[in-house]
Design an enzyme around this catalytic site. Structure first.
Site, PDB file in Angstrom:
ATOM      1  N   LYS A   1       0.528  -0.699  -0.337  1.00  0.00           N
ATOM      2  CA  LYS A   1      -0.082   0.791  -0.371  1.00  0.00           C
ATOM      3  C   LYS A   1       0.939   1.556  -0.192  1.00  0.00           C
ATOM      4  O   LYS A   1       0.159   2.243  -0.589  1.00  0.00           O
ATOM      5  CB  LYS A   1      -0.387  -0.062   1.312  1.00  0.00           C
TER       6      LYS A   1
ATOM      7  N   LYS B   1       2.957  -2.736  11.499  1.00  0.00           N
ATOM      8  CA  LYS B   1       1.914  -2.323  11.927  1.00  0.00           C
ATOM      9  C   LYS B   1       2.309  -2.451  13.310  1.00  0.00           C
ATOM     10  O   LYS B   1       3.274  -3.408  13.576  1.00  0.00           O
ATOM     11  CB  LYS B   1       0.871  -2.862  11.473  1.00  0.00           C
TER      12      LYS B   1
ATOM     13  N   GLY C   1      -2.607   6.201  13.528  1.00  0.00           N
ATOM     14  CA  GLY C   1      -4.267   4.975  14.155  1.00  0.00           C
ATOM     15  C   GLY C   1      -4.489   3.994  13.115  1.00  0.00           C
ATOM     16  O   GLY C   1      -3.790   4.049  11.796  1.00  0.00           O
ATOM     17  N   ASP C   2      -5.497   3.040  12.989  1.00  0.00           N
ATOM     18  CA  ASP C   2      -6.228   2.590  12.848  1.00  0.00           C
ATOM     19  C   ASP C   2      -7.641   2.268  13.921  1.00  0.00           C
ATOM     20  O   ASP C   2      -8.050   3.066  14.156  1.00  0.00           O
ATOM     21  CB  ASP C   2      -5.436   1.527  12.706  1.00  0.00           C
TER      22      ASP C   2
ATOM     23  N   SER D   1      -0.689  10.594   5.849  1.00  0.00           N
ATOM     24  CA  SER D   1       0.085  10.469   7.371  1.00  0.00           C
ATOM     25  C   SER D   1       1.680  11.200   5.898  1.00  0.00           C
ATOM     26  O   SER D   1       2.258  11.618   6.802  1.00  0.00           O
ATOM     27  CB  SER D   1       0.088   9.377   7.470  1.00  0.00           C
TER      28      SER D   1
HETATM   29  P1  NDP Z   1     -12.544   2.994  13.896  1.00  0.00           P
HETATM   30  O1  NDP Z   1     -12.037   2.612  14.988  1.00  0.00           O
HETATM   31  O2  NDP Z   1     -12.600   5.054  13.486  1.00  0.00           O
HETATM   32  O3  NDP Z   1     -14.339   2.216  13.352  1.00  0.00           O
HETATM   33  C1  NDP Z   1     -13.960   1.060  13.248  1.00  0.00           C
HETATM   34  C2  NDP Z   1     -15.766   0.479  12.665  1.00  0.00           C
HETATM   35  O4  NDP Z   1     -15.462  -0.675  12.124  1.00  0.00           O
HETATM   36  C3  NDP Z   1     -16.656   0.842  14.005  1.00  0.00           C
HETATM   37  O5  NDP Z   1     -17.928   0.769  13.341  1.00  0.00           O
HETATM   38  C4  NDP Z   1     -16.767  -0.785  14.461  1.00  0.00           C
HETATM   39  O6  NDP Z   1     -17.709  -0.401  15.271  1.00  0.00           O
HETATM   40  C5  NDP Z   1     -16.478  -1.049  13.507  1.00  0.00           C
HETATM   41  N1  NDP Z   1     -15.711  -2.700  13.506  1.00  0.00           N
HETATM   42  C6  NDP Z   1     -14.715  -3.031  14.287  1.00  0.00           C
HETATM   43  N2  NDP Z   1     -14.744  -4.085  14.524  1.00  0.00           N
HETATM   44  C7  NDP Z   1     -15.706  -4.934  13.663  1.00  0.00           C
HETATM   45  C8  NDP Z   1     -15.943  -6.013  13.837  1.00  0.00           C
HETATM   46  N3  NDP Z   1     -15.363  -7.044  14.009  1.00  0.00           N
HETATM   47  N4  NDP Z   1     -16.913  -6.035  13.016  1.00  0.00           N
HETATM   48  C9  NDP Z   1     -18.143  -5.274  13.125  1.00  0.00           C
HETATM   49  N5  NDP Z   1     -17.995  -4.187  13.223  1.00  0.00           N
HETATM   50  C10 NDP Z   1     -16.955  -3.767  13.439  1.00  0.00           C
HETATM   51  O7  NDP Z   1     -11.687   1.941  12.842  1.00  0.00           O
HETATM   52  P2  NDP Z   1     -11.363   3.056  10.886  1.00  0.00           P
HETATM   53  O8  NDP Z   1     -12.550   3.658  10.307  1.00  0.00           O
HETATM   54  O9  NDP Z   1     -10.093   4.053  11.690  1.00  0.00           O
HETATM   55  O10 NDP Z   1     -11.066   1.125  10.782  1.00  0.00           O
HETATM   56  C11 NDP Z   1     -11.610   0.793  10.265  1.00  0.00           C
HETATM   57  C12 NDP Z   1     -11.058  -0.203   9.011  1.00  0.00           C
HETATM   58  O11 NDP Z   1     -10.083   0.665   7.418  1.00  0.00           O
HETATM   59  C13 NDP Z   1      -9.976  -0.534   9.272  1.00  0.00           C
HETATM   60  O12 NDP Z   1      -9.875  -1.722   8.248  1.00  0.00           O
HETATM   61  C14 NDP Z   1      -8.818  -0.201   9.316  1.00  0.00           C
HETATM   62  O13 NDP Z   1      -7.447  -0.672   9.593  1.00  0.00           O
HETATM   63  C15 NDP Z   1      -8.951   0.444   7.588  1.00  0.00           C
HETATM   64  N6  NDP Z   1      -8.556   2.416   7.866  1.00  0.00           N
HETATM   65  C16 NDP Z   1      -8.252   2.643   8.642  1.00  0.00           C
HETATM   66  C17 NDP Z   1      -7.075   4.597   7.814  1.00  0.00           C
HETATM   67  C18 NDP Z   1      -7.158   5.066   8.644  1.00  0.00           C
HETATM   68  O14 NDP Z   1      -7.003   5.487   8.265  1.00  0.00           O
HETATM   69  N7  NDP Z   1      -8.248   5.195   9.768  1.00  0.00           N
HETATM   70  C19 NDP Z   1      -6.185   3.839   6.599  1.00  0.00           C
HETATM   71  C20 NDP Z   1      -6.739   2.436   5.746  1.00  0.00           C
HETATM   72  C21 NDP Z   1      -7.121   1.808   6.382  1.00  0.00           C
HETATM   73  P3  NDP Z   1     -17.226  -0.716  16.980  1.00  0.00           P
HETATM   74  O15 NDP Z   1     -17.566   0.934  17.476  1.00  0.00           O
HETATM   75  O16 NDP Z   1     -18.675  -1.501  17.561  1.00  0.00           O
HETATM   76  O17 NDP Z   1     -16.224  -1.810  17.011  1.00  0.00           O
HETATM   77  O1  2IT Z   2      -3.978   0.784   7.665  1.00  0.00           O
HETATM   78  C1  2IT Z   2      -4.085   1.692   6.754  1.00  0.00           C
HETATM   79  O2  2IT Z   2      -3.255   2.211   5.969  1.00  0.00           O
HETATM   80  C2  2IT Z   2      -3.534   2.651   8.465  1.00  0.00           C
HETATM   81  N1  2IT Z   2      -4.536   2.324   9.309  1.00  0.00           N
HETATM   82  C3  2IT Z   2      -3.218   4.351   8.257  1.00  0.00           C
HETATM   83  C4  2IT Z   2      -1.655   4.223   8.533  1.00  0.00           C
HETATM   84  C5  2IT Z   2      -1.131   6.012   8.578  1.00  0.00           C
HETATM   85  O3  2IT Z   2       0.207   5.269   8.625  1.00  0.00           O
HETATM   86  O4  2IT Z   2      -1.316   6.719   8.807  1.00  0.00           O
END
Ligand code: NDP
Ligand code: 2IT
Length: 444
Positions: A113, A125, A164-165, A376
């Site tokens: 990525k 990670k 974050g993640d 980032s």
């Molecule tokens: P958040 O913690 O902000 O949100 C996660 C969301 O997904 C929440 O609504 C959570 O619900 C739900 N969720 C988490 N685990 C489960 C599960 N096992 N079953 C059902 N729902 C679930 O995280 P992000 O939005 O940052 O991340 C979401 C996805 O995007 C992840 O896969 C992450 O790796 C990916 N990602 C994030 C990036 C970023 O910049 N933040 C960048 C690239 C990818 P609940 O609150 O009930 O747990």
């Molecule tokens: O999965 C991802 O790419 C992230 N959670 C963001 C990683 C980052 O360093 O901004």
């Protein structure tokens, strides 16, 4: 057995009980078949064996005290996977499901990525099996401080830059940064996703969701299509989901459903995002509350049911393996045309085949959600240069990065004879640069 099968066999034998890591490696290496055929020198240099093995994995104890005085111990991880093209870069996930396998799958994906972004960042990670749900701000702070008290010795602005993640957003990054600064005395860009008052970048919060929609929009544009009037499902209700919904709506789409880990909301009239933001970002509440506040909206317990709702576009933005073969078949039967992965590995290998065989446009996570880490890297550039760019400037860079990634994965797929397979295209386009850098740097 060919080279790729042998590498996968070795990986499974040496790393038993790591199903997510096996899954990610299988998807990636299968996509690299045509590259390895063209480059027999990779096998001689054991390039794939080195690529799938983290440079370093740190596993540590995170003790902390809750508000009642009880002591808890969680596991902490940082996998520094590959530094061939830049310092390790990748998020931290706090979720009870976190284990070595989950962190390794995420780290492996992150290498390619980050390469796809075109920016100089390697792959890493980390995270913890800590569950932030129901914890007070003080408990979160104490946990973050304890986590950083070990992590700080392994990271640095030029060596490894976490972000974050799941479960790690602006609040957690603030606490982590505060502790890093206290331990080292340095106010530097060692974490991204920081608040705007202490070195963060405008548009980082929005970047992953916006980027996902920019890429999906481009996939539509080249087909003479667009978001206007489309019915969209967005899973998740966190950072990525909220800003994917916001951008899709601004382009004229109707987002009708979202979920958190308890259940999904269905609002035929279109999701009112200000209400979702209030519940999720301000109150840190459950999505079920939406149906109590919005007339005509429904709430259903359980997540999987969301994929039974007919849609044109599905944007899974929650977590790994949320769409398996059965859900994919239902989506196809109901006419889905585009699937853009906002989460990491949200579709199982069987689910991906269902979409691809049905001719739906499938945009794989490592390309489609790269906007977060790309921004980032823009935050890192601003930190190093002591600069602060406007929202418009960062957003314009983000959009052009997403369109470039789309073009690069499409042309890599074409060049290697797998034209419609953007999964292979993304793996090939990301891997080429990493392989070149690893080769140039010798057997390390
Ligand atoms: P958040 O913690 O902000 O949100 C996660 C969301 O997904 C929440 O609504 C959570 O619900 C739900 N969720 C988490 N685990 C489960 C599960 N096992 N079953 C059902 N729902 C679930 O995280 P992000 O939005 O940052 O991340 C979401 C996805 O995007 C992840 O896969 C992450 O790796 C990916 N990602 C994030 C990036 C970023 O910049 N933040 C960048 C690239 C990818 P609940 O609150 O009930 O747990
Ligand atoms: O999965 C991802 O790419 C992230 N959670 C963001 C990683 C980052 O360093 O901004």
């Amino acid at each position: 057995m060919n080279y790729i099968e042998r590498v996968l066999e070795k990986l499974r034998t040496e790393n038993p009980n790591e199903p997510e890591y096996h899954q990610a490696a299988t998807e990636i290496l299968n996509g690299l078949k045509p590259v390895c055929e063209r480059h027999p020198e990779y096998e001689k240099a054991a390039l794939l064996e080195r690529f799938v093995e983290p440079e370093r994995t740190v596993e540590f104890r995170v003790p902390w005290v809750d508000d009642r005085g009880a002591v808890h111990v969680n596991k902490g991880y940082r996998v520094q996977f590959n530094s061939a093209i830049g310092p390790y870069k990748g998020g931290l996930r706090f979720h009870p499901s976190v284990n070595r396998s989950v962190i390794k799958f995420l780290g492996l994906e992150q290498i390619l990525k980050n390469s796809l972004t075109g920016l100089p960042i390697g792959g890493g990670k980390g995270g913890s099996n800590f569950d932030p749900k129901g914890k007070s701000d003080n408990e979160i702070m104490r946990f973050c401080q304890s986590f950083m008290t070990e992590l700080y010795r392994h990271i640095g602005q030029d060596t490894d830059v976490p972000a974050g993640d799941i479960g790690v957003g602006g609040r957690e990054i603030g606490f982590l940064f505060g502790q890093y600064k206290r331990l080292t005395g340095e106010h530097v860009g060692v974490l991204t996703g920081r608040g705007l008052s202490y070195g963060g970048s405008l548009a980082r919060k929005e970047a992953t969701g916006y980027g996902l929609v920019y890429m999906t929009e481009e996939a539509m544009r080249v087909r003479g299509d667009g978001f206007k009037g489309k019915t969209v499902l967005v899973s998740g209700a966190g950072n990525v989901a909220i800003y994917a919904c916001e951008k899709a709506q601004s382009l004229g789409a109707k987002v009708v459903a979202m979920y958190d880990s308890n259940g999904y909301i269905y609002d035929k009239a279109g999701i009112k995002l200000d209400i979702v933001k209030q519940i999720k970002e301000v109150e840190r509440g459950r999505i079920s509350v939406y149906a109590e506040r919005v007339k005509g909206a429904e709430y259903h317990e359980g997540c999987r049911g969301i994929w039974n709702i007919p849609c044109d576009v599905a944007l899974p933005c929650a977590t790994q393996n949320e769409i398996e073969a059965e859900s994919a078949k239902t989506l196809v039967k109901n006419g889905v045309k585009y699937v853009g992965e906002g989460a990491n590995m949200p579709t199982t290998l069987e689910g991906i085949s269902v979409f691809q065989n049905a001719g739906a446009v499938f945009l794989p996570a490592k390309a489609a959600n790269a906007g977060g880490v790309a921004t980032s890297a823009l935050e890192m550039a601003q930190s190093s240069g002591r600069l602060f760019w406007s929202f418009e400037e960062v957003d314009a860079k983000l959009k052009s990065i997403m369109i470039n990634i789309f073009n690069n994965m499409s042309s890599a797929a074409k060049e290697y004879g797998v034209e419609k397979d953007l999964v292979a295209g993304a793996n090939i386009a990301g891997f080429k640069k990493v392989a070149e850098a690893m080769t140039a740097q010798g057997i390390v």
